[in-house]
Design a protein around this motif. Structure first.
Motif, PDB file in Angstrom:
ATOM      1  N   TYR A   1      -5.221  10.252  -0.995  1.00  0.00           N
ATOM      2  CA  TYR A   1      -5.331   9.096  -1.883  1.00  0.00           C
ATOM      3  C   TYR A   1      -4.581   7.901  -1.324  1.00  0.00           C
ATOM      4  O   TYR A   1      -3.644   8.055  -0.548  1.00  0.00           O
ATOM      5  CB  TYR A   1      -4.752   9.435  -3.265  1.00  0.00           C
ATOM      6  CG  TYR A   1      -5.461  10.560  -3.947  1.00  0.00           C
ATOM      7  CD1 TYR A   1      -6.583  10.301  -4.731  1.00  0.00           C
ATOM      8  CD2 TYR A   1      -5.028  11.865  -3.812  1.00  0.00           C
ATOM      9  CE1 TYR A   1      -7.244  11.340  -5.359  1.00  0.00           C
ATOM     10  CE2 TYR A   1      -5.689  12.901  -4.434  1.00  0.00           C
ATOM     11  CZ  TYR A   1      -6.799  12.638  -5.208  1.00  0.00           C
ATOM     12  OH  TYR A   1      -7.468  13.665  -5.823  1.00  0.00           O
ATOM     13  N   TRP A   2      -4.979   6.724  -1.761  1.00  0.00           N
ATOM     14  CA  TRP A   2      -4.242   5.515  -1.440  1.00  0.00           C
ATOM     15  C   TRP A   2      -4.324   4.559  -2.620  1.00  0.00           C
ATOM     16  O   TRP A   2      -5.177   4.685  -3.482  1.00  0.00           O
ATOM     17  CB  TRP A   2      -4.760   4.845  -0.176  1.00  0.00           C
ATOM     18  CG  TRP A   2      -6.105   4.200  -0.342  1.00  0.00           C
ATOM     19  CD1 TRP A   2      -6.357   2.925  -0.782  1.00  0.00           C
ATOM     20  CD2 TRP A   2      -7.369   4.792  -0.092  1.00  0.00           C
ATOM     21  NE1 TRP A   2      -7.711   2.689  -0.815  1.00  0.00           N
ATOM     22  CE2 TRP A   2      -8.358   3.834  -0.396  1.00  0.00           C
ATOM     23  CE3 TRP A   2      -7.777   6.045   0.353  1.00  0.00           C
ATOM     24  CZ2 TRP A   2      -9.707   4.101  -0.263  1.00  0.00           C
ATOM     25  CZ3 TRP A   2      -9.121   6.283   0.484  1.00  0.00           C
ATOM     26  CH2 TRP A   2     -10.063   5.322   0.180  1.00  0.00           C
TER      27      TRP A   2
ATOM     28  N   GLU B   1       0.831  -1.188   0.000  1.00  0.00           N
ATOM     29  CA  GLU B   1       0.000   0.000   0.000  1.00  0.00           C
ATOM     30  C   GLU B   1       0.872   1.247   0.000  1.00  0.00           C
ATOM     31  O   GLU B   1       1.971   1.242   0.547  1.00  0.00           O
ATOM     32  CB  GLU B   1      -0.900   0.028   1.230  1.00  0.00           C
ATOM     33  CG  GLU B   1      -1.874  -1.136   1.279  1.00  0.00           C
ATOM     34  CD  GLU B   1      -2.704  -1.131   2.541  1.00  0.00           C
ATOM     35  OE1 GLU B   1      -2.201  -0.696   3.602  1.00  0.00           O
ATOM     36  OE2 GLU B   1      -3.860  -1.567   2.462  1.00  0.00           O
TER      37      GLU B   1
ATOM     38  N   ASP C   1      -6.450  -1.716  -5.776  1.00  0.00           N
ATOM     39  CA  ASP C   1      -7.465  -0.771  -5.316  1.00  0.00           C
ATOM     40  C   ASP C   1      -6.870   0.632  -5.333  1.00  0.00           C
ATOM     41  O   ASP C   1      -5.703   0.812  -5.052  1.00  0.00           O
ATOM     42  CB  ASP C   1      -7.893  -1.134  -3.889  1.00  0.00           C
ATOM     43  CG  ASP C   1      -9.016  -0.260  -3.361  1.00  0.00           C
ATOM     44  OD1 ASP C   1      -9.885   0.127  -4.173  1.00  0.00           O
ATOM     45  OD2 ASP C   1      -9.036   0.021  -2.153  1.00  0.00           O
ATOM     46  N   ILE C   2      -7.701   1.599  -5.693  1.00  0.00           N
ATOM     47  CA  ILE C   2      -7.315   3.014  -5.642  1.00  0.00           C
ATOM     48  C   ILE C   2      -8.446   3.734  -4.925  1.00  0.00           C
ATOM     49  O   ILE C   2      -9.615   3.476  -5.195  1.00  0.00           O
ATOM     50  CB  ILE C   2      -7.139   3.611  -7.044  1.00  0.00           C
ATOM     51  CG1 ILE C   2      -6.016   2.894  -7.783  1.00  0.00           C
ATOM     52  CG2 ILE C   2      -6.856   5.110  -6.963  1.00  0.00           C
ATOM     53  CD1 ILE C   2      -5.871   3.342  -9.229  1.00  0.00           C
ATOM     54  N   GLY C   3      -8.120   4.636  -4.020  1.00  0.00           N
ATOM     55  CA  GLY C   3      -9.161   5.338  -3.300  1.00  0.00           C
ATOM     56  C   GLY C   3      -8.838   6.785  -3.071  1.00  0.00           C
ATOM     57  O   GLY C   3      -7.694   7.215  -3.193  1.00  0.00           O
ATOM     58  N   ARG C   4      -9.878   7.544  -2.781  1.00  0.00           N
ATOM     59  CA  ARG C   4      -9.756   8.974  -2.518  1.00  0.00           C
ATOM     60  C   ARG C   4     -10.630   9.323  -1.330  1.00  0.00           C
ATOM     61  O   ARG C   4     -11.789   8.937  -1.281  1.00  0.00           O
ATOM     62  CB  ARG C   4     -10.188   9.776  -3.733  1.00  0.00           C
ATOM     63  CG  ARG C   4     -10.095  11.248  -3.521  1.00  0.00           C
ATOM     64  CD  ARG C   4     -10.494  11.995  -4.791  1.00  0.00           C
ATOM     65  NE  ARG C   4     -10.311  13.414  -4.619  1.00  0.00           N
ATOM     66  CZ  ARG C   4     -11.290  14.272  -4.335  1.00  0.00           C
ATOM     67  NH1 ARG C   4     -12.517  13.825  -4.215  1.00  0.00           N
ATOM     68  NH2 ARG C   4     -11.041  15.538  -4.176  1.00  0.00           N
ATOM     69  N   ALA C   5     -10.081  10.053  -0.391  1.00  0.00           N
ATOM     70  CA  ALA C   5     -10.851  10.490   0.777  1.00  0.00           C
ATOM     71  C   ALA C   5     -11.361  11.911   0.523  1.00  0.00           C
ATOM     72  O   ALA C   5     -10.625  12.780   0.080  1.00  0.00           O
ATOM     73  CB  ALA C   5      -9.963  10.488   2.015  1.00  0.00           C
TER      74      ALA C   5
END
Length: 46
Positions: free
Chosen positions: A26-27, A20, A41-45
């Motif tokens: 972002y992650w 990770e 997986d790609i994510g945004r807070a």
């Protein structure tokens, strides 16, 4: 936006290990696999 910000996949560890990386908003989860990077997986807070 900065390719140098990507983690180095040559870091020691299992080749098939999910890794990770995080920034402020972002992650990404990724896995070195067969000489490439598989993005899990790609994510945004926010």
């Amino acid at each position: 936006m900065d390719p140098r910000a990507w983690p180095d996949v040559r870091d020691p560890g299992s080749v098939e290990e999910i890794r990770e990386a995080f920034s402020r908003r972002y992650w990404i989860q990724y896995m070195p696999h067969a000489g490439a990077i598989e993005v899990r997986d790609i994510g945004r807070a926010g």
